[in-house]
Motif scaffolding. Structure first.
Motif, short mmCIF file in Angstrom:
data_model
loop_
_atom_site.label_atom_id
_atom_site.label_comp_id
_atom_site.label_asym_id
_atom_site.label_seq_id
_atom_site.Cartn_x
_atom_site.Cartn_y
_atom_site.Cartn_z
N ALA A 1 42.51 42.65 62.42
CA ALA A 1 42.62 42.90 60.98
C ALA A 1 44.10 43.08 60.64
O ALA A 1 44.76 43.94 61.21
N GLU A 2 44.58 42.24 59.74
CA GLU A 2 45.98 42.32 59.32
C GLU A 2 46.02 42.75 57.85
O GLU A 2 45.43 42.11 57.00
N THR A 3 46.70 43.85 57.58
CA THR A 3 46.81 44.35 56.22
C THR A 3 48.06 43.77 55.57
O THR A 3 49.13 43.77 56.17
N VAL A 4 47.90 43.25 54.37
CA VAL A 4 49.02 42.66 53.63
C VAL A 4 49.09 43.29 52.24
O VAL A 4 48.09 43.72 51.68
N SER A 5 50.30 43.36 51.71
CA SER A 5 50.50 43.87 50.36
C SER A 5 50.29 42.75 49.37
O SER A 5 50.78 41.64 49.56
N VAL A 6 49.54 43.05 48.32
CA VAL A 6 49.31 42.10 47.24
C VAL A 6 49.66 42.79 45.93
O VAL A 6 49.88 44.00 45.89
N ARG A 7 49.69 42.03 44.89
CA ARG A 7 50.10 42.55 43.60
C ARG A 7 49.34 43.82 43.20
O ARG A 7 49.90 44.75 42.67
N ASP A 8 48.03 43.85 43.44
CA ASP A 8 47.20 44.97 43.02
C ASP A 8 46.96 46.01 44.12
O ASP A 8 46.07 46.83 44.00
N GLY A 9 47.71 45.99 45.19
CA GLY A 9 47.53 46.97 46.25
C GLY A 9 47.58 46.34 47.63
O GLY A 9 48.56 45.69 47.98
#
Length: 93
Positions: free
Chosen positions: A25-33
């Motif tokens: 599982a890779e967490t990425v930053s996106v515009r909404d969180g």
């Protein structure tokens, strides 16, 4: 929900629920969180062994612990790639 390696999920876009294990599982930053890119190892279904599915976290449903022991196929933890373990209800014919 935040997923981790070893969690069990069902891809929501398939015609029927097919159990998968989160391999990575890779967490990425996106515009909404935040969002996660999940690499899934199917534990059942029409795919050959070694198939990998990739889904975003909002495209999977968590498998409840009760679902896992009520007849779903469960794999042992990674080291040594032990054989799948079946619950007692699966041994009855």
């Amino acid at each position: 929900m935040i997923y981790q390696s070893g969690d069990y999920v069902y891809p929501a876009d398939l015609p029927r629920p097919l159990l998968c294990r989160v391999d990575r599982a890779e967490t990425v930053s996106v515009r909404d969180g935040r969002s996660q890119i999940l690499r899934l190892e199917p534990l059942e279904g029409p795919w050959p062994q070694g198939t990998v599915l990739v889904r975003l976290d909002d495209c999977v449903l968590p498998a409840e612990p009760r679902q896992l022991w009520q007849g779903a196929l469960i794999r042992a933890p990674r080291p040594g790639r032990a054989r799948p373990v079946r619950t007692s209800s699966q041994h009855a014919a």
